[in-house]
Design an enzyme around this catalytic site. Structure first.
Site: not given
Length: 277
Positions: A19, A21, A52, A56, A60, A63, A168, A194
């Site tokens: 990944d 970030a 927010a 994750m 986006k 998200h 994902r 993460d």
């Protein structure tokens, strides 16, 4: 008659798929969260960083939709607009989010401590370096050259909107790396992430998965904030984050990418014994 013969892969690891970030860059994964808070704010909705961060790892657009479906956010949206959030609202927030993310992603692009050294060490072991991300291609077009200046140049990159199948928590971005990198077996790959959707992605693709508890979204602190905590405070946050990633199915959970080389050796030993992801 069903043939139950199963040929386990017992060869060496061939690739690590990272990944971006919170994994390689942007300790604490702040670029997407800070910008999302700002995008909602432009419509009069105040988000906490915890809200927010909740979904994750998803693409986006997904998200944003998932944030809007949170009970706390949905209540605020109802109070503000007198109705529930719909897909047109998600489109509007996404349209606000994108230019902000492109403009600010470089501010959070510094590599996590140990990232470049680890990736260089993996290459020296003969491993290919793949990657995928929840960022859309337009954001990656800005981030990639910045990351390259720091020394992060993966062999392949899949953005969240590159594939028709989606992103994902499905396996498609990880599997696109397998195809493009010419990997002979999914068990020869490690997915490092993460986030829970990122771990699910790797598991769905049949790969080994390694969760990063401290450097990413689950703890959600800058490196300076993390280092300022007492050992007791660090242990508490580490345990909470590690438990979430382990519950999601991660085969290994470590603090950050800097701890990955030892795990590589463990996985290669497991493969040699005939163990599979």
């Amino acid at each position: 008659m069903l043939n139950n013969t199963h040929r386990a892969y017992t060869g060496p690891l061939q690739a690590v798929i990272f990944d971006w970030a919170g994994t390689v860059l942007d300790f604490g994964s702040f670029a997407p969260t800070q910008v999302l808070v700002e995008a909602f704010k432009q419509l009069g909705i105040t988000l906490t960083l915890a809200e927010a961060r909740g979904p994750m790892g998803l693409a986006k657009w997904d998200h944003i939709k998932a944030v809007g479906q949170m009970e706390s956010v949905a209540a605020r949206w109802q109070d503000q607009f007198g109705r529930t959030m719909n897909d047109a609202d998600v489109d509007q927030i996404y349209a606000l989010f994108m230019p902000l993310q492109i403009a600010h992603v470089g501010e959070f692009s510094q590599p996590i401590t140990g990232a470049i050294d680890t990736i260089n060490a993996l290459r020296e072991r003969g491993l290919k370096i793949g990657s995928c991300t929840g960022y859309p291609r337009a954001v990656m077009n800005t981030l990639q050259p910045i990351a390259a200046q720091y020394g992060f140049v993966p062999d392949y990159i899949v953005a969240a909107d590159d594939l028709k199948a989606g992103a994902r928590p499905g396996p498609w971005m990880a599997l696109a790396n397998v195809i493009e990198l010419g990997i002979s077996h999914v068990a020869a790959c490690i997915k490092v992430d993460d986030t829970i959707p990122g771990i699910t992605e790797g598991l769905s693709a049949g790969m080994w998965t390694v969760g990063l508890a401290v450097s990413g979204n689950e703890v959600g602190l800058t490196e300076a904030e993390w280092n300022a905590l007492s050992p007791t405070e660090q242990a508490k946050l580490r345990d909470i984050a590690s438990a979430k990633l382990a519950q999601a199915g991660a085969h290994f959970v470590i603090d950050s990418i800097a701890d990955l080389p030892a795990v590589i050796s463990e996985i290669e030993a497991a493969l040699a014994r005939g163990e599979q992801p």
